[in-house]
Design a protein around this motif. Sequence first.
Motif, PDB file in Angstrom:
ATOM      1  N   ILE A 100      -7.794  -3.277  -1.423  1.00 20.02           N
ATOM      2  CA  ILE A 100      -8.428  -1.982  -1.157  1.00 20.02           C
ATOM      3  C   ILE A 100      -8.810  -1.905   0.318  1.00 20.02           C
ATOM      4  O   ILE A 100      -9.467  -2.818   0.844  1.00 20.02           O
ATOM      5  N   GLU A 101      -8.388  -0.842   0.964  1.00 23.02           N
ATOM      6  CA  GLU A 101      -8.798  -0.580   2.349  1.00 23.02           C
ATOM      7  C   GLU A 101      -9.840   0.530   2.327  1.00 23.02           C
ATOM      8  O   GLU A 101      -9.706   1.479   1.561  1.00 23.02           O
ATOM      9  N   PRO A 142      10.282   0.862  -1.403  1.00 24.38           N
ATOM     10  CA  PRO A 142      10.347   1.298  -0.002  1.00 24.38           C
ATOM     11  C   PRO A 142      10.215   2.813   0.188  1.00 24.38           C
ATOM     12  O   PRO A 142       9.848   3.267   1.282  1.00 24.38           O
ATOM     13  N   VAL A 143      10.455   3.582  -0.856  1.00 28.70           N
ATOM     14  CA  VAL A 143      10.365   5.043  -0.714  1.00 28.70           C
ATOM     15  C   VAL A 143       8.919   5.472  -0.556  1.00 28.70           C
ATOM     16  O   VAL A 143       8.569   6.321   0.235  1.00 28.70           O
ATOM     17  N   MET A 144       8.027   4.816  -1.317  1.00 27.95           N
ATOM     18  CA  MET A 144       6.635   5.296  -1.358  1.00 27.95           C
ATOM     19  C   MET A 144       5.637   4.297  -0.774  1.00 27.95           C
ATOM     20  O   MET A 144       4.476   4.647  -0.560  1.00 27.95           O
ATOM     21  N   GLU A 145       6.066   3.057  -0.597  1.00 30.64           N
ATOM     22  CA  GLU A 145       5.080   2.041  -0.245  1.00 30.64           C
ATOM     23  C   GLU A 145       5.425   1.320   1.052  1.00 30.64           C
ATOM     24  O   GLU A 145       6.592   1.127   1.384  1.00 30.64           O
ATOM     25  N   THR A 175       0.853  -1.198   0.000  1.00 27.56           N
ATOM     26  CA  THR A 175       0.000   0.000   0.000  1.00 27.56           C
ATOM     27  C   THR A 175       0.880   1.237   0.000  1.00 27.56           C
ATOM     28  O   THR A 175       2.026   1.199   0.463  1.00 27.56           O
ATOM     29  N   LEU A 176       0.323   2.333  -0.500  1.00 26.15           N
ATOM     30  CA  LEU A 176       1.065   3.591  -0.473  1.00 26.15           C
ATOM     31  C   LEU A 176       1.208   4.048   0.976  1.00 26.15           C
ATOM     32  O   LEU A 176       0.316   3.832   1.790  1.00 26.15           O
ATOM     33  N   ARG A 216      -7.917   3.377   0.355  1.00 26.19           N
ATOM     34  CA  ARG A 216      -6.532   3.249  -0.135  1.00 26.19           C
ATOM     35  C   ARG A 216      -6.488   2.029  -1.050  1.00 26.19           C
ATOM     36  O   ARG A 216      -6.980   0.953  -0.684  1.00 26.19           O
ATOM     37  N   VAL A 217      -5.960   2.216  -2.241  1.00 25.36           N
ATOM     38  CA  VAL A 217      -5.890   1.106  -3.204  1.00 25.36           C
ATOM     39  C   VAL A 217      -4.438   0.675  -3.326  1.00 25.36           C
ATOM     40  O   VAL A 217      -3.552   1.522  -3.498  1.00 25.36           O
TER      41      VAL A 217
END
Lengths: 87, 87
Positions: free
Chosen positions: B44-45, A70-73, A11-12, A39-40
Amino acid sequence: MPNYQARVFVTLKPSILDPQGRTVERSLSHLGQPVSGVRVGKYIELQLEGEHTEVESRLKDIAENVLSNPVMENVRWELEERTLEPA
Amino acid sequence: MPNYQARVFVTLKPSILDPQGRTVERSLSHLGQPVSGVRVGKYIELQLEGEHTEVESRLKDIAENVLSNPVMENVRWELEERTLEPA
């Protein structure tokens, strides 16, 4: 050799805007289904063979270095032994 | 009103070719990480408010009719009550 079923959830990070999630949230409201915090992310299933400790460390490497950024997720995973039906 | 955290997992039906899964599987092998049965789907959350039975039926409707395509995809979900920290 033992066979394992892994499930990886990517997830982001909360601090990062999730345009897909926003779009889903708005569409659902238009459809009369008010929800929040959408959140998708990605859901990946895979199978690995080997001893439990070795498979765990391989899955950690795969999840953190290949299946996610790892930077964004954020990434988390589940691992369970598969009981193979007799042929 | 009770607040619920839902997690929805959308995967392609097993009978349907998963090119993304195939690509991930091949890349991992090239990286020296042999795996099998890779399937890539959506995770999806979302949060919903309301009484438990009402939220359950709304989530079923959202998951089956909005977040997934019943022709090509399987969908499953988890629902848990969120305990909100006192402000």
